[in-house]
Scaffold this active site. Sequence first.
Site: not given
Ligand code: NAD
Length: 308
Positions: A9, A13-14, A88, A175
């Site tokens: 991802g 976040v990634g 969520r 969470h």
């Molecule tokens: P984002 O939409 O900016 O990024 C997500 C990325 O995942 C996108 O670039 C998308 O193309 C990619 N993706 C989708 N399917 C995929 C696959 N099969 N293989 C590889 N990549 C794939 O979202 P974000 O803001 O980066 O958030 C990512 C996730 O983290 C969300 O589910 C969000 O709810 C979660 N999150 C969790 C916490 C926590 O505290 N645990 C905090 C923030 C965000």
Amino acid sequence: MRTKITVVGAGHVGATVAQLLAYRELGDIVLVDVIEGLPQGKGLDLLESGPLEGFDCRVVGTNGYEETRDSHLVIITAGVARKPGMSREDLLKTNADIVKSVAESVAKYSPEAFVIVVSNPLDVMAYLTKRVTGFPKNRVMGMAGVLDSTRFRTFIAMELNVSVEDVQATVLGGHGDSMVPLPRYSTVSGIPISDFLSPEQIERLIERTRKGGGEIVSYLKTGSAFYAPASSVVQMAEAILKDKKRLLPCAAYLEGEYGLHDIYLGVPIKLGAGGVEEIIELKLTPEEQDALSRSAQGVKKAIDQLQL
Ligand code: NAD
């Protein structure tokens, strides 16, 4: 041997996780995303900041898993994020499909890896990842408690006008809005926050912490928080890669601890080179235990919906 870290991802976040990992030279980084060009572009851009930031780890972006082979650590951030009005749990079905396919590739290409799950709903996605990879419980964990705690710490510091450096806080549970901040274990330089704050003030800060993710979503409108989440992930990654044996609240697999079985939930763990090396069982008051059990019920319900 060089340390390889895969970040699946390359979204908000990634990409931010990759940046922090590189700045701290925690390992070589492989950024994976399904969108063609996105991980390659972000990966190269990040690599080109190396001469200025003074890091020399390798960074590559890819749409496949060949480059991820034999990673030491995999961080799963793939999935969709919340938009205003979404919980969520609304992300459950979409992200379960995504995380399942990612976990299968992780197990195939990096069978010895430690995995930090970030995708939401967090506790359920961590459970799914463990189930799909078949990895032992010490190697699969979820990031949430560090983020929830850093939010609580920030709000306490703001309220008291003291340095965040001196504020410690503990948040347990799932969470979500049912998380369980523990004011008893929250301190400023070792002094309980109840010495500084009234019960009403504490309750207000707890409520803001519970809704901390939603507060950011309502500002951003098109996505959710990523700076503090990324820093939280990297703190966990560093604890594992440097064998720091840090005591951090993380989503861990429970087998009887806190009276809970076969579930992922936020609890204090010892995090080191062995991954989840120990689950710390705090002596909770009946009210705290109740709140934790309620939080667990919500997570269990969502796990059941996946019909694994
Ligand atoms: P984002 O939409 O900016 O990024 C997500 C990325 O995942 C996108 O670039 C998308 O193309 C990619 N993706 C989708 N399917 C995929 C696959 N099969 N293989 C590889 N990549 C794939 O979202 P974000 O803001 O980066 O958030 C990512 C996730 O983290 C969300 O589910 C969000 O709810 C979660 N999150 C969790 C916490 C926590 O505290 N645990 C905090 C923030 C965000």
